[in-house]
Design a protein around this motif. Structure first.
Motif, PDB file in Angstrom:
ATOM      1  N   ALA A   1     -73.142  54.906 -10.612  1.00  0.00           N
ATOM      2  CA  ALA A   1     -72.265  54.136 -11.505  1.00  0.00           C
ATOM      3  C   ALA A   1     -70.841  54.687 -11.489  1.00  0.00           C
ATOM      4  N   LEU A   2     -70.732  56.014 -11.498  1.00  0.00           N
ATOM      5  CA  LEU A   2     -69.401  56.640 -11.456  1.00  0.00           C
ATOM      6  C   LEU A   2     -68.694  56.342 -10.139  1.00  0.00           C
ATOM      7  N   PHE A   3     -69.415  56.515  -9.046  1.00  0.00           N
ATOM      8  CA  PHE A   3     -68.788  56.351  -7.730  1.00  0.00           C
ATOM      9  C   PHE A   3     -68.431  54.891  -7.467  1.00  0.00           C
ATOM     10  N   PHE A   4     -69.364  53.977  -7.736  1.00  0.00           N
ATOM     11  CA  PHE A   4     -69.084  52.562  -7.482  1.00  0.00           C
ATOM     12  C   PHE A   4     -67.895  52.084  -8.331  1.00  0.00           C
ATOM     13  N   SER A   5     -67.833  52.544  -9.575  1.00  0.00           N
ATOM     14  CA  SER A   5     -66.704  52.163 -10.441  1.00  0.00           C
ATOM     15  C   SER A   5     -65.399  52.724  -9.894  1.00  0.00           C
ATOM     16  N   ALA A   6     -65.420  53.986  -9.486  1.00  0.00           N
ATOM     17  CA  ALA A   6     -64.211  54.611  -8.944  1.00  0.00           C
ATOM     18  C   ALA A   6     -63.718  53.879  -7.703  1.00  0.00           C
ATOM     19  N   GLU A   7     -64.658  53.453  -6.870  1.00  0.00           N
ATOM     20  CA  GLU A   7     -64.280  52.732  -5.653  1.00  0.00           C
ATOM     21  C   GLU A   7     -63.618  51.397  -5.990  1.00  0.00           C
ATOM     22  N   ILE A   8     -64.125  50.718  -6.999  1.00  0.00           N
ATOM     23  CA  ILE A   8     -63.513  49.439  -7.400  1.00  0.00           C
ATOM     24  C   ILE A   8     -62.102  49.681  -7.928  1.00  0.00           C
ATOM     25  N   TYR A   9     -61.950  50.697  -8.780  1.00  0.00           N
ATOM     26  CA  TYR A   9     -60.619  51.004  -9.314  1.00  0.00           C
ATOM     27  C   TYR A   9     -59.647  51.395  -8.198  1.00  0.00           C
ATOM     28  N   ARG A  10     -60.138  52.117  -7.205  1.00  0.00           N
ATOM     29  CA  ARG A  10     -59.260  52.585  -6.116  1.00  0.00           C
ATOM     30  C   ARG A  10     -58.901  51.456  -5.154  1.00  0.00           C
ATOM     31  N   LYS A  11     -59.892  50.689  -4.725  1.00  0.00           N
ATOM     32  CA  LYS A  11     -59.669  49.741  -3.638  1.00  0.00           C
ATOM     33  C   LYS A  11     -59.339  48.327  -4.098  1.00  0.00           C
ATOM     34  N   ASN A  12     -59.832  47.945  -5.277  1.00  0.00           N
ATOM     35  CA  ASN A  12     -59.744  46.526  -5.648  1.00  0.00           C
ATOM     36  C   ASN A  12     -58.809  46.240  -6.816  1.00  0.00           C
ATOM     37  N   THR A  13     -58.845  47.092  -7.840  1.00  0.00           N
ATOM     38  CA  THR A  13     -57.984  46.822  -8.998  1.00  0.00           C
ATOM     39  C   THR A  13     -56.751  47.713  -9.032  1.00  0.00           C
ATOM     40  N   GLN A  14     -56.706  48.682  -8.095  1.00  0.00           N
ATOM     41  CA  GLN A  14     -55.539  49.571  -7.970  1.00  0.00           C
ATOM     42  C   GLN A  14     -55.236  50.350  -9.257  1.00  0.00           C
ATOM     43  N   GLU A  15     -56.277  50.705 -10.006  1.00  0.00           N
ATOM     44  CA  GLU A  15     -56.100  51.530 -11.214  1.00  0.00           C
ATOM     45  C   GLU A  15     -56.426  52.979 -10.833  1.00  0.00           C
ATOM     46  N   ILE A  16     -55.419  53.631 -10.285  1.00  0.00           N
ATOM     47  CA  ILE A  16     -55.611  54.926  -9.631  1.00  0.00           C
ATOM     48  C   ILE A  16     -56.051  56.006 -10.602  1.00  0.00           C
ATOM     49  N   GLU A  17     -55.462  56.061 -11.773  1.00  0.00           N
ATOM     50  CA  GLU A  17     -55.807  57.128 -12.720  1.00  0.00           C
ATOM     51  C   GLU A  17     -57.260  57.019 -13.178  1.00  0.00           C
ATOM     52  N   LYS A  18     -57.732  55.793 -13.378  1.00  0.00           N
ATOM     53  CA  LYS A  18     -59.135  55.611 -13.756  1.00  0.00           C
ATOM     54  C   LYS A  18     -60.063  56.049 -12.622  1.00  0.00           C
TER      55      LYS A  18
END
Length: 614
Positions: free
Chosen positions: A563-580
């Motif tokens: 859950a942590l990793f998949f969420s981080a990947e979405i924030y990094r690659k798709n929503t561009q919310e880098i700090e999250k």
């Protein structure tokens, strides 16, 4: 009296280890030599005392061992070490001088100097170190023994001086490698890097040895200063020297840093000057595919496609590109992909040489176009070709997957079992075993499936073992909690709908489980699967919502790292919310070091933190 006590002491410990020690007899007595087995037992006992810091006991045994074998350097070094640990420097000095008078070994001057250094008699220590170096002047062959002794005593600068002197006196020998590592111990990494690179260039057969040493420093280089120094050193050599050796070394460096696009630039430069083959470029493409760097993979493959004339390479590259197209396709892309597949098979023929393309075509037809019967016929025809065991296994695996897709459970299991038997000790055989267990799980035969997952969770493949473990725990947990397996049966059905790409129906089923089995152990599994389906559909916010429920409510369960990793990947690659994304990667690094996502999470965290080189 002292001799008598020594005898009693040795006899006592000899009885414990079923050994008899020989001690120095009193005047007029007869000496009895130790037998080899006795000596080995004594040596083991002495080493045990030495390792435990009981030097007063170890010294007695080493004195006796050295009396029996006066030329043993090992016993001598241990005895001197015992004397020095016991601060009996005078005994150590006498023993060293006695051996020096007898053997004239130049490295003993290092030993003697070090004994003085331990007493803070630095002038005497330096005098003996100087004598040791002078002995190299007398005979350059002494450099090996003297330099190694300096290294053993962690007298790093003196060891460097010894190697440098030996190389100056005999230019035919080379100590760049040894000197480089010593410079590293002194923290002079620029000198170490230069020496190692020069050594590798002079002796390319030792390139792997040098790269292994550099990689060890790169791994430990948390500040990335070492990586920057190495990059600059390689860049300078690449610019000054047109030898392809340096382009290849630079490519290696970028691969270690996971900067694959830059590695590809070097590989292109190498190819343009030496267009013999694409082996290194294709190897880089394979590595990039494993790292899921799809853009760079496509760039590499298209370069090969433009420049290669070899049919076998062109078939493999077209296959890889087509696979990338399918993975990223939407329904509107299906007609183009179907047409491209047919054109490739028409161009290169339908034979054993294009079996991978035929498998991919069948997969696309069955799972995307829902043309199950056409896919099955195509694979059945492929089995008629003269295939090697691995090609045949891959065809059977895809055929089994398609039969499973069409709910032909028993037929699918038969093909999985054939592959498992034919390649039992191979990775593809283990993969088949996992697929067979999952087929039984989808079918509802949880008892048999669980037995197979129990075996597979010890697989040498981490991915297979991880999948098997999760499936084993899924069945176990939800059988203990509910012996009728009502929730588990619903979950397996929803999981199978997801396998069939029936995402809408799968979502409905998983959400029904959340409502009907709220608070039960199946809940976090259902949340994870819902999140994964939404993610496949590109519905990032819904996926994040369900992953967040796992993070908030099931932080101690086995799916928290996913859950942590998949969420981080979405924030990094798709929503561009880098700090999250950084925050979630950091939680994996601190709390889930055993996760299979740990390494990737660490690399992505460093990228987001702004590290230039990884």
């Amino acid at each position: 009296m002292r001799v008598f006590i020594k005898i009693i002491f040795l006899m006592f410990f000899g009885a414990v280890f079923s050994q008899t020690f020989t001690v120095t007899p009193p005047p007029g007595g007869k000496s009895q030599e130790q037998q080899p087995q006795q000596r080995i037992g004594n040596e083991y006992l002495a080493q045990n005392y030495y390792d435990r810091g009981e030097f007063d006991k170890a010294v007695i045994i080493y004195e006796e061992l050295l009396r029996v074998q006066p030329n043993s350097n090992q016993y001598f070094q241990k005895l001197i070490g015992c004397y020095q640990q016991l601060k009996n420097y005078e005994k150590a000095e006498n023993a060293i001088k006695s051996k020096l008078d007898r053997t004239k070994q130049p490295q003993l001057y290092v030993e003697l100097g070090y004994n003085y250094q331990l007493q803070n008699q630095l002038d005497k220590a330096q005098k003996n170190y100087t004598i040791a170096l002078q002995k190299i002047n007398e005979n350059p062959n002494y450099v090996y023994a003297v330099a190694r002794e300096f290294e053993n005593k962690v007298l790093v600068q003196q060891a460097i001086d010894a190697y440098s002197l030996g190389q100056k006196l005999n230019p035919e020998i080379n100590f760049d490698y040894q000197t480089a590592l010593l410079q590293g111990q002194l923290g002079k990494f620029d000198l170490m890097i230069d020496a190692l690179l020069d050594y590798a260039y002079k002796f390319p057969n030792n390139l792997l040895l040098v790269q292994n040493q550099l990689n060890r420093f790169l791994i430990e280089d948390h500040s990335k200063s070492f990586a920057e120094q190495l990059r600059k050193a390689l860049l300078i050599r690449t610019q000054k020297n047109q030898d392809l050796f340096w382009n290849e070394f630079m490519s290696w460096f970028f691969v270690q840093q996971k900067e694959y696009a830059k590695a590809f630039i070097q590989e292109k430069a190498i190819y343009r000057r030496n267009p013999d083959n694409f082996n290194n470029i294709l190897a880089l493409a394979h590595l990039v595919a494993q790292e899921n760097e799809k853009d760079t993979q496509r760039e590499i493959l298209e370069f090969v496609l433009e420049n290669s004339q070899q049919t076998d390479i062109l078939i493999d590259v077209n296959y890889a590109l087509l696979k990338l197209d399918i993975e990223n396709a939407t329904p509107s892309d299906y007609p183009v992909i179907s047409q491209k597949t047919d054109q490739l098979l028409q161009q290169y023929g339908t034979s054993a040489n294009t079996v991978q393309l035929q498998i991919l075509k069948a997969h696309f037809e069955a799972f995307y176009l829902k043309k199950i019967e056409e896919a099955r016929i195509g694979l059945t025809n492929a089995l008629a070709f003269s295939l090697n065991p691995y090609q045949r296994a891959e065809v059977k695996l895809e055929l089994a997957d398609i039969l499973l897709l069409n709910e032909k459970f028993n037929q699918a299991i038969i093909y999985y079992a054939q592959v498992e038997e034919e390649l039992a000790n191979d990775a593809i055989g283990h993969q088949s075993s996992l697929k067979m267990a999952k087929a039984s799980y989808y079918k509802g035969d949880f008892t048999w499936a669980q037995q197979q997952f129990k075996v597979l969770k010890s697989s040498t493949s981490q991915l297979i073992a991880n999948d098997a473990l999760q499936m084993f725990l899924l069945i176990s947990d939800n059988t203990v909690e509910d012996s009728t397996q009502v929730a588990l049966k619903k979950f397996a059905h929803a999981d199978f709908l997801s396998y069939q790409n029936k995402n809408t129906e799968a979502l409905e089923q998983f959400k029904r489980i959340l409502m009907e089995h709220k608070g039960e152990g199946i809940e976090d599994e259902a949340l994870l699967e819902i999140g994964k389906i939404y993610e496949r559909q590109g519905n990032w916010q819904e996926a994040l919502t369900y992953y967040q429920q796992i993070i908030d409510r099931f932080s101690e369960d086995i799916y928290i790292d996913e859950a942590l990793f998949f969420s981080a990947e979405i924030y990094r690659k798709n929503t561009q919310e880098i700090e999250k994304a950084k925050s979630l990667y950091e939680k994996i690094l601190f709390n889930h070091q055993d996760s299979i996502y740990f390494v990737e999470a660490r690399n992505n965290f460093r990228k987001l933190r702004g590290d230039t080189h990884l």
